[in-house]
Write a protein that holds these residues in place. Structure first.
Motif, short mmCIF file in Angstrom:
data_model
loop_
_atom_site.label_atom_id
_atom_site.label_comp_id
_atom_site.label_asym_id
_atom_site.label_seq_id
_atom_site.Cartn_x
_atom_site.Cartn_y
_atom_site.Cartn_z
N ALA A 39 10.25 153.74 -19.82
CA ALA A 39 11.35 154.53 -19.18
C ALA A 39 12.19 153.79 -18.36
CB ALA A 39 10.40 155.72 -18.36
N TYR B 160 16.81 159.34 -15.30
CA TYR B 160 15.89 158.51 -15.88
C TYR B 160 15.86 158.75 -17.40
CZ TYR B 160 14.03 155.86 -11.73
OH TYR B 160 14.34 155.10 -10.76
N LEU C 277 13.99 157.80 -21.36
CA LEU C 277 12.98 157.30 -21.90
C LEU C 277 13.17 156.57 -23.32
CD1 LEU C 277 9.81 157.52 -22.29
CD2 LEU C 277 9.99 159.58 -23.65
N LYS D 74 8.10 163.87 -25.52
CA LYS D 74 9.08 164.80 -24.96
C LYS D 74 8.60 166.19 -25.55
CE LYS D 74 13.35 164.70 -24.25
NZ LYS D 74 13.73 164.81 -22.90
N ALA E 291 17.78 156.77 -25.59
CA ALA E 291 17.04 157.15 -24.44
C ALA E 291 17.45 158.76 -24.00
CB ALA E 291 17.28 156.17 -23.21
N SER F 26 16.66 162.08 -21.57
CA SER F 26 16.18 162.14 -20.48
C SER F 26 14.67 162.12 -20.27
CB SER F 26 16.68 163.42 -19.61
OG SER F 26 16.48 164.53 -20.55
N ALA F 27 14.05 161.60 -19.58
CA ALA F 27 12.47 161.31 -19.47
C ALA F 27 11.84 162.48 -18.79
CB ALA F 27 12.10 160.05 -18.66
N VAL G 22 9.40 160.75 -12.92
CA VAL G 22 8.99 160.52 -14.54
C VAL G 22 7.54 160.26 -14.57
CG1 VAL G 22 8.96 158.83 -16.29
CG2 VAL G 22 11.03 159.12 -14.77
N VAL H 68 3.58 157.86 -20.98
CA VAL H 68 4.40 156.88 -20.80
C VAL H 68 3.82 155.80 -19.97
CG1 VAL H 68 6.60 156.05 -19.97
CG2 VAL H 68 6.29 157.91 -21.20
N ILE I 75 7.43 152.21 -16.63
CA ILE I 75 8.33 152.95 -16.08
C ILE I 75 9.15 151.74 -15.13
CG2 ILE I 75 9.45 154.47 -14.41
CD1 ILE I 75 6.82 156.31 -14.82
#
Ligand code: TXA
Ligand code: MG
Length: 312
Positions: free
Chosen positions: A21, A28, A30, A47, A132, A134-135, A149, A157, A160
């Motif tokens: 992330a 942010y 992912l 996700k 990527a 959004s995380a 995140v 995850v 980060i």
């Protein structure tokens, strides 16, 4: 899960086909190696995102654009040169090698150069595109801090990159430049007016249910707490409810029980604060979050769009 600032380590993790992330100026992301289908698959698992929703590929410089897209029009180049690095995603015809995981089996690809020093350092060190989204979990508010995140995705995850609070605060403007008339698929803080000003020709808003933009689903970017939009006049009449109320105009509320949150009346600052505010309120378990409707002016388009989705 570690919050870190070690770019070489992040590159190593990405190269091994795992997720990192990272901050952008909007929210942010992912990230996964956009050339590696196994890595891309992990994004959807973490996700809990439907497999046919395409991903934006982030690149570090303009020379990479033609590695991912073909038939790039003069208008597309002009927008890229004007607004990148920045909060603008261009939808272009994909290059033949691009994975179906990235495109959601469509013939197009979303691309952008983000304007954040950590994202750019990561992309330059990695040397290729990073897909990527959004995380956040599918349908939820995008994270605008590393801590958000962590709270959103937990142990799913492992790495980060820290980059502070995102400056813009809402997701990029998405413009489809595959046809003659550019189509704004998702409003963002780069406005349709700015795009028209550069291209000197009109743009079109997205048709309902046209392309697969998850941000175009009616309910999206939503807190867990039931959320409702209300006009200023109506908010004044709300009496003594155990709710949180987000206001941006300087109205006086005598509401004793409600938790009043004074938002900025400057759209830039409002956008910057919005998701963090909603996340903080979500943790406080109000019965409801009531949000004052925002002005009809174009500078508020992106915010209005997110508020409507957060409340539907
Ligand atoms: O600001 C942003 O754009 C952030 C940061 C991390 O860059 N990313 C982001 O990604 O918001 P995501 O996946 O949460 O939203 C991207 C949107 C999705 O709604 C997706 O459907 C749409 O972009 N999208 C991606 N590729 C597309 C394509 N080829 N055609 C139409 N829509 C596309
Ligand atoms: Mg998203």
């Amino acid at each position: 899960m570690i919050i870190q600032n070690n770019i070489p380590k992040a590159v190593e993790i990405l190269t091994q086909g795992n997720l990192v992330a990272f901050p952008t100026e909007t929210v942010y992301g992912l990230g996964a190696d956009a050339r590696n289908p196994d890595a891309l698959r992990k994004i959807f698992l973490v996700k809990e995102r439907p497999m046919d929703h395409p991903l934006i590929v982030h690149i570090g410089d303009l020379t990479q654009l033609s590695k991912w897209a073909v038939e790039i029009s003069d208008a597309a180049w002009l927008l890229a040169k004007t607004f990148w690095p920045g909060p603008l995603t261009l939808i272009l015809k994909k290059a033949p090698h691009v994975s179906d995981w990235v495109t959601g089996n469509q013939q197009t690809i979303g691309l952008r150069i983000p304007n954040h020093p950590v994202a750019l350092a990561l992309l330059h060190a990695f040397g290729s595109g990073l897909a990527a989204p959004s995380a956040n979990k599918f349908g939820r508010i995008s994270p605008t801090t590393a801590q958000a995140v962590r709270e959103e995705l937990g142990e799913a995850v492992t790495y980060i990159l820290e980059g502070g609070a995102c400056e813009v605060g809402v997701e990029s403007t998405i413009v489809d430049v595959t046809g003659d008339t550019p189509i704004i698929l998702r409003p963002g803080m780069i406005s349709a007016k700015q795009i028209v000003g550069i291209l000197k020709k009109p743009t079109q808003p997205a048709k309902k249910n046209a392309p697969r933009v998850s941000g175009s689903l009616e309910s999206h970017y939503a807190p867990h707490t039931p959320t409702r939009l209300m006009t200023t006049e109506k908010i004044i009449t709300v009496k003594d409810l155990p709710v949180a109320i987000l206001i941006h105009s300087q109205i006086m509320l005598e509401n004793k029980k409600a938790h009043i949150v004074d938002m900025s009346n400057d759209p830039k600052q409002y956008a910057h604060d919005l998701y963090k505010t909603l996340r903080d309120l979500d943790k406080q378990h109000f019965e409801e979050i009531i949000i004052e409707t925002v002005p009809e002016d174009p500078e508020w388009d992106a915010i209005r769009d997110r508020l409507i989705r957060a409340s539907s």
